[in-house]
Design a protein around this motif. Structure first.
Motif, short mmCIF file in Angstrom:
data_model
loop_
_atom_site.label_atom_id
_atom_site.label_comp_id
_atom_site.label_asym_id
_atom_site.label_seq_id
_atom_site.Cartn_x
_atom_site.Cartn_y
_atom_site.Cartn_z
N LYS A 112 43.52 -72.54 -53.79
CA LYS A 112 43.68 -72.64 -52.32
C LYS A 112 43.58 -74.09 -51.86
O LYS A 112 44.40 -74.55 -51.06
CB LYS A 112 42.62 -71.79 -51.62
CG LYS A 112 42.68 -71.83 -50.11
CD LYS A 112 41.55 -71.05 -49.48
CE LYS A 112 40.23 -71.74 -49.69
NZ LYS A 112 40.14 -73.03 -48.94
N GLN A 137 50.88 -72.25 -50.33
CA GLN A 137 52.10 -72.57 -49.58
C GLN A 137 53.34 -72.52 -50.49
O GLN A 137 54.43 -72.21 -50.03
CB GLN A 137 51.98 -73.96 -48.94
CG GLN A 137 51.01 -74.02 -47.77
CD GLN A 137 49.55 -74.13 -48.18
OE1 GLN A 137 49.21 -73.80 -49.31
NE2 GLN A 137 48.70 -74.60 -47.29
N SER A 190 45.32 -69.24 -44.49
CA SER A 190 46.37 -70.08 -45.07
C SER A 190 47.69 -69.32 -45.19
O SER A 190 48.76 -69.88 -44.93
CB SER A 190 45.93 -70.57 -46.46
OG SER A 190 44.77 -71.37 -46.38
N CYS A 213 51.08 -70.69 -43.27
CA CYS A 213 52.24 -71.17 -44.02
C CYS A 213 53.44 -70.22 -43.91
O CYS A 213 54.51 -70.52 -44.45
CB CYS A 213 51.88 -71.38 -45.49
SG CYS A 213 51.68 -69.87 -46.45
N SER A 219 46.56 -76.39 -52.14
CA SER A 219 47.74 -76.04 -51.33
C SER A 219 48.82 -75.35 -52.16
O SER A 219 50.03 -75.50 -51.91
CB SER A 219 48.33 -77.30 -50.66
OG SER A 219 47.38 -77.91 -49.82
#
Length: 907
Positions: free
Chosen positions: A232, A238, A287, A291, A235
């Protein structure tokens, strides 16, 4: 060479040697031959025999083959034979049929580069086979080897796809069930490399290599919180979004694409699994929404032509992405299906859930999605219940509430169960919606008045439908009326409900009906525990008497225990997702198992509890509630006063800044006045000199007089401004002093009030403890008196015993046998009395000692309290409060009594 021709060639005269003998001869040849060619031929022969005689080759030739790998490293051909032989020994029959890409004689005749690649393949496949069969031991060896994992990770960066792909398979086996190796692989930049490979290979449209990468990612992330956090924070979430981009035409998906997308969805679920820590799950959910991953999943959810198993797994994935996340749940509530007119996604999914023609796994997935949408979502619960209320029903559209009611009363038992559980989740931990649902009225048939939803549920329950239907309805009713006294009253108001429950519980039914009996006992127990005694015929006490009379308390508790003893209860309690092998086994809901665990003990205690104990508990509850109310009031008062103090502080600060500005203005004006004074003095001096030097200075004097007049006017104006500013400054200073004193008075009043409350509480505590001490003193005196009486009785008993013995001895010669027996009996009775008195004496002495100890403890406590009272009085005196000492209070009370007596005498 003739030896090998004899072994490998045509038929020879005489008996043929056995396989074990041949292998032994070949092993001897490998060990003793000095020529490399002879050793190579012997190893090649062992390789050809290793499939048929795997056990014999393994036991006899293993050491020789390992020795070849060490001594003949320069010859790639013999190394290839040795590796192939070891692979055949280690692998099972299925792997042998697939073959390791063996280096036969034809393959070994190719160029050096290709031969090197084949050797690498054989080595990697050999290590993979070792990990499959002896995984723990090989993992331990690699883990302690310096840079062992790092060198294997370099395989992912190899430019040769064959080596890279075999390296993927090796790392899959290496990372299974070993958290330490998983962490090392992750920190060796595995996520970056694997995601790059997936992108290069075409993401979900890629081949088997993408599948291998996804399997390795699952190994690294599943049940490994450290790697999940690293994924996580890096990133990498994403980078998952492009995987789920689908077009308008979704027909004709290949089997490999279905497999890849299924693994990708599993990878998303690993990051937001309910078994992860709540904080980590919430962060990943956030997240995924930010995203656009959740939005992409909802697009697949509403797309047409998506294969059924992918659609089912997508529903499960969306469920866990929104579970417990208010933002994600709100977004999901806003998603509409591409229909005409547009319908909410929730409505479309519920239509599938209550449709018995839909696949079972799909219906379970929709139920899980609905549960996750309502999990810790009071807003969503209110929206679902609102679709059932009369004021919000729209006859022109299908709502979620209408679908749930339709499923609840349909002929399909699975639809009944799913609808009941879904509706129960709309009421979970939400007292407001439980009360709102009591307003729902249903039209059963034409010409008949509508009945409440609660009444209709109990009506169907009493009609004796399928077990699955009754279990679902009982779970709904238990969830509905738990912790809701109003709903309990509505349920008990129907005169048929309690007799039906008692009849169900008291009967001796078969195994299939035991669960229903247990749930009926739970429902009746909830009616007792959450009863507010508003119905005279069904108060707590009367219901308990009914249980004792009709069922029996022990039998009731035994039937209640049938729920947790059921074989499917523990399975449902393990995880939130409803996973069942068949529709018939769909009986328990995960959240309901939590409710049972919470209520079972409390109901058991409530049934066995007497009315006096309940009254005491009620009194304690009322006292605690009163105390909580007082504390809440004081907290509110303190908050208000804190707000007032803060406001006054802001006013003081504002006025202080204004005062500074005025001081600055006054300073400037004083400076200007001083300048004007200086100019006036200079002009005055000039005027004096001019009078002396000039005789005809009348015109000049006239001019100077005008200037002086003007200067005087300016000075007068400045004096007025100065006076005005000083008066304003004085007013501001007075207001500031007033506000400061008010703040100090408020704070001092609060402190004094608190100290007085503490003092009053201590006084009441001291008084109660003094009463206890007096009572204990009385008890101690009584115990001492009883002990002294016991000693005297003992002495009398001993005296009577001695006299009796003496009299018995004297009468022995004068009495008959019957008289003697009678005397002996009387003596035994006296001795028994003496023994009882001795026991009572010992008991009394023990009680006296305990009483002394308790009295000493209370005296010490009283001394501590006196010291605290004294210190508090000192604080009050320091704060300027008038405090009377106890002696002063006693003297004042005596004076008041005397005055009252004098007034009585005068009257």
């Amino acid at each position: 060479m003739n030896f090998f021709r004899g072994v490998m060639g045509g038929q020879a005269a005489g008996p043929q040697p056995s396989g074990a003998e041949t292998i032994q001869k070949l092993c001897d040849r490998v060990a003793s031959s000095t020529l490399l060619e002879d050793r190579r031929d012997a190893v090649r022969a062992l390789k050809s025999l290793s499939k048929k005689y795997r056990m014999e080759v393994g036991t006899q030739a293993m050491d020789h083959l390992i020795n070849i790998l060490q001594t003949d490293r320069s010859d790639s051909e013999i190394l290839g034979y040795a590796l192939d032989t070891l692979y055949n020994i280690i692998c099972n029959d299925e792997e042998e049929e697939q073959g390791p890409g063996t280096c036969d004689s034809a393959a070994h005749s190719v160029g050096g580069t290709e031969l090197f690649l084949l050797l690498w393949q054989d080595l990697l496949k050999l290590l993979t086979a070792l990990l499959k069969n002896q995984g723990v031991q090989v993992q331990g060896i690699i883990l302690v080897s310096p840079m062992g994992v790092s060198r294997l990770m370099d395989l992912l960066a190899d430019s040769r796809e064959v080596i890279r792909n075999d390296g993927l398979l090796l790392l899959q086996q290496l990372t299974k069930s070993n958290a330490a190796i998983q962490k090392i692989v992750a920190f060796e930049n595995a996520f970056e490399r694997l995601l790059d490979i997936i992108t290069e290979e075409g993401s979900s449209d890629g081949g088997i290599v993408v599948e291998d990468c996804l399997l390795l990612l699952l190994n690294l992330l599943k049940n490994n919180s450290s790697n999940q956090n690293f994924f996580k924070e890096g990133s990498y979430i994403q980078r998952m979004k492009p995987w789920f981009e689908v077009g308008d035409d979704n027909s004709g998906w290949s089997a490999q694409k279905v497999t890849n997308l299924h693994l990708m969805l599993q990878l998303v679920r690993v990051m937001v699994s309910p078994v992860n820590s709540p904080g980590a799950t919430a962060s990943c959910q956030k997240s995924m929404y930010q995203c656009g991953l959740l939005q992409q999943l909802c697009t697949i959810l509403m797309a047409t032509g998506v294969p059924a198993d992918i659609l089912t797994e997508t529903i499960n994935t969306v469920s866990e992405v929104i579970r417990g996340s208010q933002v994600n749940q709100d977004y999901f509530a806003s998603v509409n299906a591409p229909s005409n007119p547009p319908r909410p996604a929730i409505v479309v999914l519920l239509m599938s859930m209550v449709n018995e023609r839909q696949p079972f796994v799909l219906r379970c997935a929709v139920l899980y999605c609905f549960q996750c949408f309502l999990y810790k979502n009071q807003k969503g619960q209110g929206e679902i219940v609102a679709t059932l209320l009369p004021s919000t029903i729209d006859a022109n559209s299908i709502s979620a509430g209408q679908l749930l009611c339709g499923g609840l009363f349909s002929a399909d038992s699975l639809s009944n169960w799913c609808a009941a559980v879904a509706l129960a989740h709309a009421l979970q931990d939400n007292l407001t919606q439980k009360e709102q649902l009591l307003r729902v009225q249903l039209a059963t048939s034409l010409g008949k008045p509508p009945v409440s939803l609660l009444q209709q549920c109990t009506n169907i329950l009493s009609q004796g439908s399928k077990v699955q239907t009754r279990v679902g309805l009982l779970m709904l009713l238990c969830t509905w009326i738990s912790n809701c006294p109003i709903a309990v009253t509505h349920f008990l108001h129907n005169q048929e409900n309690v007799p039906f429950l008692t009849a169900q519980i008291s009967e001796n039914l078969g195994e299939d009906e035991r669960l229903v009996q247990g749930l009926c006992a739970l429902l009746l127990g909830i009616c007792i525990y959450y009863n507010d005694n508003s119905l005279e015929n069904y108060t707590k006490e009367k219901l308990k008497q009914l249980i004792e009379k009709r069922i029996g308390k022990e039998n009731f508790v035994e039937k209640l225990g049938f729920i947790t003893k059921h074989e499917l209860y523990s399975r449902a309690a393990q995880k939130p997702q409803p996973v069942f092998p068949s529709p018939e086994q769909m009986l328990f809901d995960h959240e309901f198992t939590k409710l049972v665990k919470e209520l079972e003990g409390m109901i058991t205690k409530a049934v066995h509890k007497s009315s006096e104990e309940e009254k005491k508990e009620e009194e304690v509850k009322k006292t605690l509630e009163q105390h909580d109310n007082i504390v809440t009031q004081y907290k509110e008062l303190i908050r208000e006063q804190d707000a007032q103090i803060q406001e006054l502080k802001e006013q003081v600060s504002s006025m202080a800044s204004q005062t500074e500005q005025m001081q600055t203005t006054i300073t400037q004006q004083v400076s200007q006045i001083q300048q004007h004074k200086d100019q006036y003095n200079i002009l005055k001096l000039k005027l004096g000199k001019d009078n002396q030097s000039q005789g005809d200075g009348s015109q000049m004097n006239g001019l100077q007089t005008e200037e002086l007049t003007q200067l005087r006017e300016e000075m007068e104006e400045l004096r007025k401004q100065h006076t005005l500013l000083q008066s304003q400054l004085g007013d501001k200073d007075a207001l500031i002093n007033t506000l400061v004193s008010r703040c100090l008075c408020t704070a001092l009043t609060l402190l004094v009030d608190r100290l007085l409350q503490e003092l009053e509480a201590l006084r009441s505590q001291v008084q109660s403890q003094s009463a206890e001490i007096n009572q204990m003193k009385t008890e101690r005196q009584e115990l001492l008196r009883r002990a002294e009486a016991g000693v005297k009785i003992m002495q009398i008993g001993h005296f009577i015993s001695s006299i009796s013995q003496h009299m018995l001895n004297e009468l022995t010669f004068h009495c008959s046998s019957e008289s003697r027996a009678e005397l002996e009996q009387q003596l035994a009775s006296v001795n028994s009395t003496v023994a009882i008195l001795q026991t009572e004496k010992a008991k009394l002495q023990t009680e006296v000692q305990e009483s002394k100890k308790e009295q000493d403890d209370l005296l010490m406590l009283l001394a501590d309290q006196d010291q605290k009272i004294h210190s508090l009085k000192q604080k009050l005196k320091e704060l300027g409060e008038t405090v009377d000492d106890e002696d002063d209070l006693d003297a004042r009370d005596q004076t008041d009594d005397d005055e009252e007596e004098e007034d009585d005498d005068e009257d």
